[in-house]
Design a protein around this motif. Structure first.
Motif, PDB file in Angstrom:
ATOM      1  N   ARG A 187      41.255  41.369  42.083  1.00 12.27           N
ATOM      2  CA  ARG A 187      41.642  42.202  40.714  1.00 12.27           C
ATOM      3  C   ARG A 187      40.285  41.798  39.818  1.00 12.27           C
ATOM      4  O   ARG A 187      39.775  41.230  39.692  1.00 12.27           O
ATOM      5  N   THR A 188      40.311  43.284  39.221  1.00 10.77           N
ATOM      6  CA  THR A 188      39.358  42.575  37.860  1.00 10.77           C
ATOM      7  C   THR A 188      39.788  42.607  36.792  1.00 10.77           C
ATOM      8  O   THR A 188      41.473  43.287  36.877  1.00 10.77           O
ATOM      9  N   GLY A 189      39.672  42.194  35.337  1.00  7.07           N
ATOM     10  CA  GLY A 189      39.752  42.388  34.173  1.00  7.07           C
ATOM     11  C   GLY A 189      40.755  41.288  34.100  1.00  7.07           C
ATOM     12  O   GLY A 189      39.921  40.310  34.185  1.00  7.07           O
ATOM     13  N   SER A 243      42.787  38.722  35.777  1.00 13.67           N
ATOM     14  CA  SER A 243      42.316  38.747  37.008  1.00 13.67           C
ATOM     15  C   SER A 243      42.663  37.424  38.416  1.00 13.67           C
ATOM     16  O   SER A 243      42.342  37.464  39.333  1.00 13.67           O
ATOM     17  N   ARG A 292      30.555  56.641  40.035  1.00 17.35           N
ATOM     18  CA  ARG A 292      31.953  56.163  39.479  1.00 17.35           C
ATOM     19  C   ARG A 292      32.788  57.215  39.161  1.00 17.35           C
ATOM     20  O   ARG A 292      32.269  58.462  38.941  1.00 17.35           O
ATOM     21  N   GLY A 302      36.128  58.401  36.626  1.00 17.17           N
ATOM     22  CA  GLY A 302      37.361  57.513  35.996  1.00 17.17           C
ATOM     23  C   GLY A 302      36.882  56.048  35.889  1.00 17.17           C
ATOM     24  O   GLY A 302      36.173  55.172  35.511  1.00 17.17           O
ATOM     25  N   GLY A 303      38.148  55.453  36.636  1.00 12.58           N
ATOM     26  CA  GLY A 303      38.284  53.801  36.371  1.00 12.58           C
ATOM     27  C   GLY A 303      37.691  53.532  37.818  1.00 12.58           C
ATOM     28  O   GLY A 303      37.801  51.746  37.477  1.00 12.58           O
ATOM     29  N   THR A 304      37.124  54.005  38.556  1.00 11.53           N
ATOM     30  CA  THR A 304      36.767  53.055  39.927  1.00 11.53           C
ATOM     31  C   THR A 304      35.278  53.530  40.072  1.00 11.53           C
ATOM     32  O   THR A 304      34.379  54.310  39.406  1.00 11.53           O
ATOM     33  N   ALA A 305      34.586  52.511  40.238  1.00  7.19           N
ATOM     34  CA  ALA A 305      33.438  52.095  40.569  1.00  7.19           C
ATOM     35  C   ALA A 305      32.464  51.630  41.227  1.00  7.19           C
ATOM     36  O   ALA A 305      33.635  50.355  42.002  1.00  7.19           O
ATOM     37  N   SER A 336      30.933  47.837  40.214  1.00  2.79           N
ATOM     38  CA  SER A 336      32.019  46.929  39.770  1.00  2.79           C
ATOM     39  C   SER A 336      33.418  46.229  40.759  1.00  2.79           C
ATOM     40  O   SER A 336      32.861  44.787  40.784  1.00  2.79           O
ATOM     41  N   THR A 337      32.940  46.674  41.974  1.00  2.00           N
ATOM     42  CA  THR A 337      33.452  46.065  43.058  1.00  2.00           C
ATOM     43  C   THR A 337      32.251  44.991  43.669  1.00  2.00           C
ATOM     44  O   THR A 337      32.472  43.847  43.822  1.00  2.00           O
TER      45      THR A 337
END
Length: 989
Positions: A354-356, A359, A522, A524-527, A530-531
């Protein structure tokens, strides 16, 4: 190396691996050369140890009329394969000569295609005995051997025929395995797999029969009848025929709902409670992962049928790095096998990915409460804040039920254990970045990126089939830049689908710049970034530092020694750190103690390093340069190219000259890049890379990688001039000047070498001065100024005598012998040649030994002592093969061809010249190719093949004119008069 340690892969790209790799070599996978050379190896492997005659091999490699040099090319391929496969090329034990042909002596179990066929035979025998479970296990093992299209990329009729045969065998094996699945009652699972297979093979009736039976036994009678209608229509339209009797009979049985179609091994639903079924939605565009899905289905449905002995549930773990599609595959597999678990499917995201702000990983007690609620246990009946009690209640509820539990994004084992059910009819599917430690598992799968075909299929399904087909090459390049990482492929394909005004080529342009590639991945909110960042943030300080510093290497594969130098640790600590990053999916390990980054993770790691600051990077580069300089100094000593330095404190790095040569060959890309990297950073000192550049020039000896060294040397010279670094200027001038004089035959070389001589005198560097003077002698030789050439050689020889450099003395005497030969003083030439050969042997310097033998052979030939000349060439050739000296090998073969011409052995001369030409082509030296073509033309003319001879001479003339060399006049005279020159001239080193 022994044959029992070689492993050959034919069921996919052809590879040869040493299993296990030898300590210190760092080479698991062996190079097999050009595709046609690989096709020869495959043809021999598929003969199962039987001899293949030369004619058989020619027919295997070339369709229709083979080239005139086919026999010589085959002998060259065999020679090069022996270099990779044999311990001792002079006494082959793996690739052996038998009469008029060759055979491979390797165990059957070392060839995956042979193992596959044996497993399939054993499975058919097991099925014939009624052991369907055994047959299925054998066939799953057989399927696991496949890594893609068999013999992919190999040319020739033999490879094409075997490729088709192996495809059909695989399809037949799939049908046999699915037959076993149906016999074991796995109807619903088989129906899913058969749908895809039947669509891919619309005219294969056995597949359609199996699918109809699977659908019928799954309670989908109407779909089974519709499947029959589909295949009947396809057969009529494509072949103008109707289904065969077995398929028609099956159709009749389905129409009548015949009891004969009932399976003997249906799963029982007794005792089933109200079914719980909770899974995320499967992606509609799921593609690929056929082997992984098959293994997951087999293991999970086997658990549902109670095939496992004991009382514990079956546990399957699925691990892989960020973005490889672990959750997608797990959810797809769970949907496909759900029908085998009549009491339901439970799913929980454990939150390790999880991120954010929220998390934190899910607590086991929280997950258990959710599971128990879904199983019908209300909160009032659940233990309060007692994880152990909740786990016990959970296990008791599932003890007599068949439930699949999917635990996604798992972290440490302690959080997993309370979530494992207690019933032997249950199964658990766990996904995570790494395999959970100390957790007993029944099957573990490591998930990598998609293969080429699956990645293209996924891209096409999202971006559009027509759009992808119209720009297929651009699409494949996009996928390569994305590492075929499923997350990245989905993002770029979705971006393309959302932008009808974009072309695939325009998308490729956006990704081409590595500095902005991650920013492009990237949506939307998927990149992708980020992973990667999430995985990096979970590293401790030592592993985070290792991840950043290993990315500084420009080597395609990072040996553990390079890793240790970058990290400033010993080999064992570096290996431990790198292996831990492999377990986390942040590095790959193509062979033991060898590591590599995928493109995207490399870009991410280097961006992290840039943010960290220059100090860390420069310190790592300094350690890496010291590591490589130490290795090159030792290599030159072992090769006899340099006098011994101070003794090493540890064990020797190289136990033989061939090991030293191979080490340098394995590290060349990294070494060239290191020189260029130092030259591009004004804060890094240049003296060390100047020494490294000169060391590489001594070892490469104008071989196939010389052009890359020239690029690095040019960068070094460009950096040295404004910095006023005379040693770096000397090294760059030396290498570039030698290249222009000897390899490229371009102007400007003598001026650069004279500048190198001047700088050597200023710096007092006598060894480098001797080498530079030898290059001036070479220039004089090409200009036919033999007096100046002898002057330079004698000054260089005096330096070598003064400094005690035996290898240098041997080389200089050989050059003097060559110049005496050119002036007609054969007696002095032979004396100098033998004197040089004796010194080269005393120095144990293989490069010098090969060169002096080559010169002695020429001198003996000029004295009409041709048999002795061939003996010298044979010995030189053995040295070239043993120590990987391809240019000298091509030159020796050319001289052998000339000698055989002189002996009247015209066909042998043509074959030997063809081998020389093949070697020169591989290393890309135009001048040597042209010289060899002249000799080949002479042999062809002697055989009466005048037209072919003239074609070779015209090609040689074009090359000589392009290079601006004096040989063009000789070839013009040949074409005008047809008279044959005695030799192609000589070559001073």
């Amino acid at each position: 190396m022994t044959s029992t340690r070689l492993r050959f892969t034919l069921l996919g790209p052809l590879t040869v691996r040493r299993d296990p790799p030898e300590a210190g070599e760092g080479r698991g996978e062996l190079g097999i050369g050009a595709p046609q050379q690989g096709a020869l190896l495959a043809a021999l492997l598929l003969r199962g140890g039987r001899t293949a005659g030369i004619g058989d091999l020619v027919a295997a490699l070339w369709e229709g009329e083979p080239p005139a040099r086919a026999v010589g090319m085959i002998r060259t391929y065999v020679s090069r394969l022996r270099h990779a496969l044999e311990d001792d090329r002079t006494r082959p034990r793996v690739l052996v000569s038998t009469g008029r042909g060759y055979a491979l002596r390797v165990p059957a179990e070392s060839v995956d295609a042979v193992v596959f066929e044996r497993l399939v035979q054993d499975a058919r025998a097991a099925a014939g005995r009624g052991d369907h479970a055994g047959a299925r296990r054998l066939l799953l093992d057989a399927e696991a051997l496949w890594g893609g299209e068999p013999l992919v990329g190999l040319p020739g009729p033999s490879a094409a025929a075997h490729r088709e045969r192996l495809r059909l065998l695989r399809l037949d094996a799939l049908e046999t395995r699915l037959d076993a699945e149906l016999a074991l009652g796995a109807h619903a699972e088989a129906a899913v797999e058969l749908a895809a297979l039947a669509a891919a093979h619309p005219l294969r009736e056995r597949l359609h029969a199996l699918r109809m039976l699977a659908l019928y036994r799954s309670g989908r009678r109407a779909e089974a009848l519709d499947a029959y209608a589909t295949v009947r229509r396809s057969l009529a339209e494509e072949l103008g025929t109707r289904p065969a009797a077995p398929l028609r009979d099956l159709h009749e049985h389905i129409l009548r709902s015949s009891p004969d179609l009932t399976a003997a091994n249906e799963p029982s639903g007794d005792g089933a409670a109200e079914q719980v079924y909770e899974l995320p939605r499967a992606v509609p565009d799921f593609v690929g992962r056929v082997g992984e899905l098959a293994r997951l289905r087999a293991t999970l449905t086997g658990a549902a049928r109670g095939e496992r002995r004991g009382r514990a549930p079956v546990v399957v773990t699925l691990a892989g790095g960020a973005g490889v599609g672990k959750t997608t595959l797990a959810v797809q597999a769970a949907h496909e096998v759900a029908g085998a678990f009549p009491d339901g499917v439970l799913y929980a995201d454990l939150g390790a990915a999880r991120t954010g702000p929220d998390s934190a990983p899910a607590e086991p007690g929280e997950v258990l409460r959710g599971f128990l609620r879904r199983l019908g246990v209300v909160d009032a009946e659940q233990p309060n804040d007692d994880v152990a009690a909740a786990a016990a209640l959970y296990r008791s509820w599932l003890a007599d039920r068949r439930v699949l539990v999917v635990l996604d994004n798992a972290g440490d084992t302690a959080r997993l254990r309370p979530l494992l059910p207690g019933g032997a009819g249950c199964a658990v599917l766990v996904t995570g970045r790494v395999r959970p430690a100390a957790l007993p598992v029944d099957r573990h799968l490591d998930l990598g990126t998609l293969d080429r075909r699956d990645a293209l299929d996924l891209f096409a399904r999202i971006a559009g089939e027509a759009r992808t087909a119209a720009e297929r090459s651009a699409a494949e390049e996009v996928l390569r830049l994305c590492d075929r990482l499923p997350l990245a492929v989905r993002i770029v394909a979705s971006r393309l689908a959302a932008r009808p005004d974009w072309t695939v080529e325009s998308l490729l342009g956006r990704l081409a710049d590595g500095r902005r590639r991650l920013a492009e991945l990237r949506l939307g909110g998927t990149a992708v970034e980020s992973t990667f960042q999430l995985a990096y943030d979970q590293l401790d300080a030592a592993r985070a530092r290792a991840f950043r510093l290993l990315a500084l290497s420009d080597a395609p594969v990072i040996p553990v020694g390079t890793a240790a130098a970058l990290l400033g640790t010993g080999d064992e600590e570096a290996e431990e750190l790198a292996d831990s990053l492999v377990e986390l999916g942040m590095l790959a390990a193509p062979a033991p103690r060898r590591y590599r980054f995928h493109n995207l993770t490399l870009l991410f790691a280097r961006a992290l390093g840039e943010r960290q600051g220059a100090g860390e990077r420069r310190a790592a580069f300094a350690r890496l340069l010291a590591h490589h300089l130490d290795a090159q100094r030792e290599a030159l000593v072992v090769l006899g190219e340099s006098p011994a330095q101070a003794p090493r404190t540890g064990p020797p790095r190289f136990t033989s000259a061939s090991a030293a040569t191979q080490w340098t060959t394995d590290h060349l890309s990294e070494l060239f890049a290191l020189v260029t990297r130092y030259a591009s950073d004004s804060a890094l000192p240049l003296d060390g890379v100047a020494e490294l550049t000169l060391a590489l020039a001594q070892q490469l000896d104008d071989g196939p990688r010389w052009a890359e060294l020239v690029v690095a040397a040019r960068a070094l010279l460009d950096a040295a001039l404004p910095a006023g670094n005379r040693r770096a200027e000397m090294a760059g001038s030396f290498v570039l000047g030698y290249h222009l004089i000897h390899c490229a035959k371009r102007p400007g070389g003598p001026e650069l070498v004279r500048r190198a001589v001047e700088l050597c005198r200023e710096l007092g560097d006598e060894p480098a001065l001797a080498e530079a003077l030898s290059i001036l002698a070479l220039d004089a030789f090409y200009r036919r100024d033999h007096t100046s050439g002898l002057t330079h050689c004698r000054e260089a020889l005096a330096i070598d005598v003064r400094t005690g450099n035996l290898r240098g003395q041997a080389t200089r005497l050989a050059n003097i012998a060559q110049l005496h030969l050119e002036t007609g003083d054969r007696a002095s030439a032979l004396a100098a040649g033998y004197q040089g050969l004796a010194l080269a042997r005393r120095a144990d310097a293989p490069v010098a030994v090969a060169y002096t033998l080559y010169l002695v052979g020429q001198i003996l030939g000029s004295l009409d002592r041709h048999t002795e000349a061939l003996g010298a060439y044979d010995e030189a050739l053995t040295v070239c093969w043993t120590h990987s000296l391809p240019l000298r090998e091509a030159q020796v073969l050319m001289r052998m061809a000339e000698t055989r011409l002189a002996l009247g052995q015209f066909q042998d001369a043509a074959d030997t010249a063809s081998q020389s030409l093949a070697v020169a082509r591989v290393i890309g030296v135009d001048w040597q190719q042209a010289r060899t073509r002249v000799v080949l033309g002479r042999a062809l003319a002697a055989l009466g093949q005048t037209a072919r001879a003239r074609r070779e001479w015209r090609t040689a003339l074009d090359a000589f004119v392009g290079l601006g060399t004096a040989e063009s006049a000789t070839v013009r005279a040949l074409l005008a008069t047809g008279e044959q020159p005695t030799t192609m001239g000589a070559c001073v080193r």
